[in-house]
Design a protein around this motif. Structure first.
Motif, mmCIF file in Angstrom:
data_model
loop_
_atom_site.group_PDB
_atom_site.id
_atom_site.type_symbol
_atom_site.label_atom_id
_atom_site.label_comp_id
_atom_site.label_asym_id
_atom_site.label_seq_id
_atom_site.Cartn_x
_atom_site.Cartn_y
_atom_site.Cartn_z
ATOM 1 N N SER A 88 0.843 -1.052 0.043
ATOM 2 C CA SER A 88 -0.056 -0.026 0.039
ATOM 3 C C SER A 88 0.717 1.300 0.056
ATOM 4 C CB SER A 88 -1.048 -0.161 1.091
ATOM 5 O OG SER A 88 -0.194 -0.046 2.371
ATOM 6 N N LYS A 89 2.055 1.077 0.613
ATOM 7 C CA LYS A 89 2.911 2.323 0.648
ATOM 8 C C LYS A 89 3.564 2.565 -0.769
ATOM 9 C CE LYS A 89 3.871 1.719 5.551
ATOM 10 N NZ LYS A 89 5.021 1.567 6.467
ATOM 11 N N THR A 90 3.926 1.678 -1.499
ATOM 12 C CA THR A 90 4.538 2.003 -2.679
ATOM 13 C C THR A 90 3.748 1.769 -3.981
ATOM 14 O OG1 THR A 90 5.723 -0.186 -2.681
ATOM 15 C CG2 THR A 90 6.817 1.517 -1.831
ATOM 16 N N ASP A 91 2.843 0.718 -3.998
ATOM 17 C CA ASP A 91 2.224 0.230 -5.047
ATOM 18 C C ASP A 91 0.579 1.013 -5.440
ATOM 19 O OD1 ASP A 91 4.290 -1.405 -5.940
ATOM 20 O OD2 ASP A 91 3.417 -2.993 -4.721
ATOM 21 N N LEU A 92 0.280 1.673 -4.491
ATOM 22 C CA LEU A 92 -1.028 2.491 -4.724
ATOM 23 C C LEU A 92 -0.971 3.758 -4.774
ATOM 24 C CD1 LEU A 92 -3.044 0.345 -1.857
ATOM 25 C CD2 LEU A 92 -2.680 -0.170 -4.206
ATOM 26 N N ASN A 93 -1.667 4.397 -5.451
ATOM 27 C CA ASN A 93 -1.533 5.951 -5.721
ATOM 28 C C ASN A 93 -2.462 6.599 -4.751
ATOM 29 O OD1 ASN A 93 -4.208 6.062 -6.731
ATOM 30 N ND2 ASN A 93 -3.548 6.317 -8.738
ATOM 31 N N PHE A 94 -2.612 7.841 -4.961
ATOM 32 C CA PHE A 94 -3.302 9.015 -3.893
ATOM 33 C C PHE A 94 -4.664 8.247 -3.835
ATOM 34 C CE2 PHE A 94 -6.243 12.374 -3.588
ATOM 35 C CZ PHE A 94 -5.577 12.933 -2.073
ATOM 36 N N TRP A 95 -5.254 7.703 -4.757
ATOM 37 C CA TRP A 95 -6.853 7.323 -5.064
ATOM 38 C C TRP A 95 -6.799 6.145 -4.195
ATOM 39 C CZ3 TRP A 95 -9.475 11.394 -5.308
ATOM 40 C CH2 TRP A 95 -9.021 12.752 -6.126
ATOM 41 N N GLY A 96 -5.673 5.354 -4.058
ATOM 42 C CA GLY A 96 -5.840 3.853 -3.526
ATOM 43 C C GLY A 96 -5.788 2.918 -4.664
ATOM 44 N N LEU A 97 -5.706 3.423 -6.053
ATOM 45 C CA LEU A 97 -5.375 2.585 -7.198
ATOM 46 C C LEU A 97 -4.170 1.835 -7.272
ATOM 47 C CD1 LEU A 97 -7.146 4.940 -9.791
ATOM 48 C CD2 LEU A 97 -8.122 2.778 -9.091
ATOM 49 N N PRO A 98 -4.139 0.814 -7.405
ATOM 50 C CA PRO A 98 -2.712 0.154 -7.875
ATOM 51 C C PRO A 98 -2.102 0.454 -9.057
ATOM 52 C CG PRO A 98 -4.505 -1.737 -7.786
ATOM 53 C CD PRO A 98 -5.280 -0.193 -7.441
ATOM 54 N N SER A 99 -0.932 0.284 -9.005
ATOM 55 C CA SER A 99 -0.301 0.830 -10.450
ATOM 56 C C SER A 99 -0.537 -0.242 -11.262
ATOM 57 C CB SER A 99 1.363 1.166 -10.067
ATOM 58 O OG SER A 99 1.871 -0.243 -9.699
ATOM 59 N N ALA A 100 -0.614 -0.155 -12.769
ATOM 60 C CA ALA A 100 -0.893 -1.126 -13.813
ATOM 61 C C ALA A 100 0.185 -2.053 -13.655
ATOM 62 C CB ALA A 100 -0.737 -0.357 -14.794
ATOM 63 N N SER A 101 1.368 -1.841 -13.371
ATOM 64 C CA SER A 101 2.309 -2.674 -13.357
ATOM 65 C C SER A 101 2.279 -3.515 -12.289
ATOM 66 C CB SER A 101 3.915 -2.233 -13.514
ATOM 67 O OG SER A 101 4.002 -1.202 -12.265
ATOM 68 N N SER A 102 1.883 -3.266 -11.105
ATOM 69 C CA SER A 102 1.722 -4.181 -9.817
ATOM 70 C C SER A 102 0.645 -5.132 -9.987
ATOM 71 C CB SER A 102 1.568 -3.210 -8.665
ATOM 72 O OG SER A 102 0.438 -2.696 -8.538
ATOM 73 N N ILE A 103 -0.421 -4.915 -10.703
ATOM 74 C CA ILE A 103 -1.546 -5.736 -10.823
ATOM 75 C C ILE A 103 -1.523 -6.595 -12.504
ATOM 76 C CG2 ILE A 103 -2.778 -4.600 -9.210
ATOM 77 C CD1 ILE A 103 -4.739 -3.450 -11.509
ATOM 78 N N GLU A 104 -0.615 -6.269 -13.230
ATOM 79 C CA GLU A 104 -0.738 -6.570 -14.375
ATOM 80 C C GLU A 104 -0.807 -8.056 -14.898
ATOM 81 O OE1 GLU A 104 1.625 -5.465 -18.668
ATOM 82 O OE2 GLU A 104 2.537 -5.530 -16.665
ATOM 83 N N ASP A 105 0.215 -8.856 -14.034
ATOM 84 C CA ASP A 105 0.249 -10.320 -13.986
ATOM 85 C C ASP A 105 -0.952 -10.910 -13.682
ATOM 86 O OD1 ASP A 105 1.642 -12.742 -14.629
ATOM 87 O OD2 ASP A 105 1.601 -12.897 -12.393
ATOM 88 N N PHE A 106 -1.765 -10.594 -12.578
ATOM 89 C CA PHE A 106 -2.877 -11.235 -12.149
ATOM 90 C C PHE A 106 -4.181 -10.802 -12.933
ATOM 91 C CE2 PHE A 106 -6.499 -11.371 -9.323
ATOM 92 C CZ PHE A 106 -6.414 -12.462 -8.682
ATOM 93 N N ILE A 107 -4.286 -9.600 -13.395
ATOM 94 C CA ILE A 107 -5.457 -9.400 -14.278
ATOM 95 C C ILE A 107 -5.475 -9.864 -15.444
ATOM 96 C CG2 ILE A 107 -6.180 -7.726 -12.629
ATOM 97 C CD1 ILE A 107 -5.330 -5.721 -14.842
ATOM 98 N N SER A 108 -4.297 -10.375 -15.930
ATOM 99 C CA SER A 108 -4.021 -11.014 -17.406
ATOM 100 C C SER A 108 -4.564 -12.222 -17.479
ATOM 101 C CB SER A 108 -2.859 -10.791 -17.861
ATOM 102 O OG SER A 108 -1.740 -11.641 -17.172
ATOM 103 N N HIS A 109 -4.754 -12.914 -16.581
ATOM 104 C CA HIS A 109 -5.370 -14.328 -16.523
ATOM 105 C C HIS A 109 -6.962 -14.253 -16.645
ATOM 106 C CE1 HIS A 109 -1.240 -14.778 -15.186
ATOM 107 N NE2 HIS A 109 -1.503 -15.899 -15.389
ATOM 108 N N GLU A 110 -7.310 -15.296 -17.338
ATOM 109 C CA GLU A 110 -8.888 -15.628 -17.146
ATOM 110 C C GLU A 110 -9.120 -16.537 -16.098
ATOM 111 O OE1 GLU A 110 -11.389 -14.681 -19.607
ATOM 112 O OE2 GLU A 110 -9.952 -13.396 -20.605
#
Length: 179
Positions: A88-110
């Motif tokens: 949460s300290k490094t991968d989330l932005n001001f709005w609480g959104l995770p950076s695209a690079s931090s979640i890319e691998d997870f959300i790329s799967h079906e």
């Protein structure tokens, strides 16, 4: 005031993501091939239960991917290879959104099945759930929570989620689905 503005922005993001099309489907647990799990890394006991669940599913030939939000330092080792950790300290932005690079691998799967184990209304888990096109999205919720705009199957309980019971309920309910 700042939290109020953040909540308004988050609701807009959820509304926009909710509009994306997906194929909703409930499969028998035996037919499920891929499982995604959203969790919070906060204590070793819950991680042990989650890791055991992942190993059992993998022993049955299923692929299991885990994405975890880490709010605090942990004193245990995360051993599951397909685990993505968002700090949460490094991968989330001001709005609480995770950076695209931090979640890319997870959300790329079906995923045939997506399970949210956080056990409380949480923007991180809602955002991740809405970014995936999982066929079935399952969550634990208390009677005061209403996660119906994001999740398809809600298992209700009073108080904090007990992971072992939650996983057993999911397996039992999906096992009742006719093949």
């Amino acid at each position: 005031m700042l939290e109020f503005i953040k909540n308004i922005r988050r609701k807009k993001i959820v509304r926009d993501l909710k509009a994306a099309p997906r194929d909703k489907r409930i499969d028998n647990i035996q037919e499920v091939k891929t499982v995604g799990v959203i969790c919070r890394l906060d204590n070793e006991h819950n991680w042990t239960i989650l890791n055991h669940f992942a190993k059992v599913m993998e022993n049955q030939g299923k692929q299991v991917h885990i994405i975890a939000i880490q709010d605090q330092d942990i004193n245990f080792v995360v051993t599951h290879q397909a685990t993505t950790i968002c700090r949460s300290k490094t991968d989330l932005n001001f709005w609480g959104l995770p950076s695209a690079s931090s979640i890319e691998d997870f959300i790329s799967h079906e995923y045939d099945l997506l399970i949210d184990t956080i056990g409380e209304e949480n923007f991180f888990s809602q955002y991740i759930a809405l970014c995936t096109t999982a066929s079935l999205k399952v969550v634990y919720a208390t009677p005061s929570e209403d996660p119906t705009e994001v999740f398809d199957l809600i298992i209700r309980g009073d108080g904090h989620v007990e992971l072992k019971d939650f996983f057993n309920n999911i397996i039992e309910y999906l096992g009742m689905i006719k093949k």
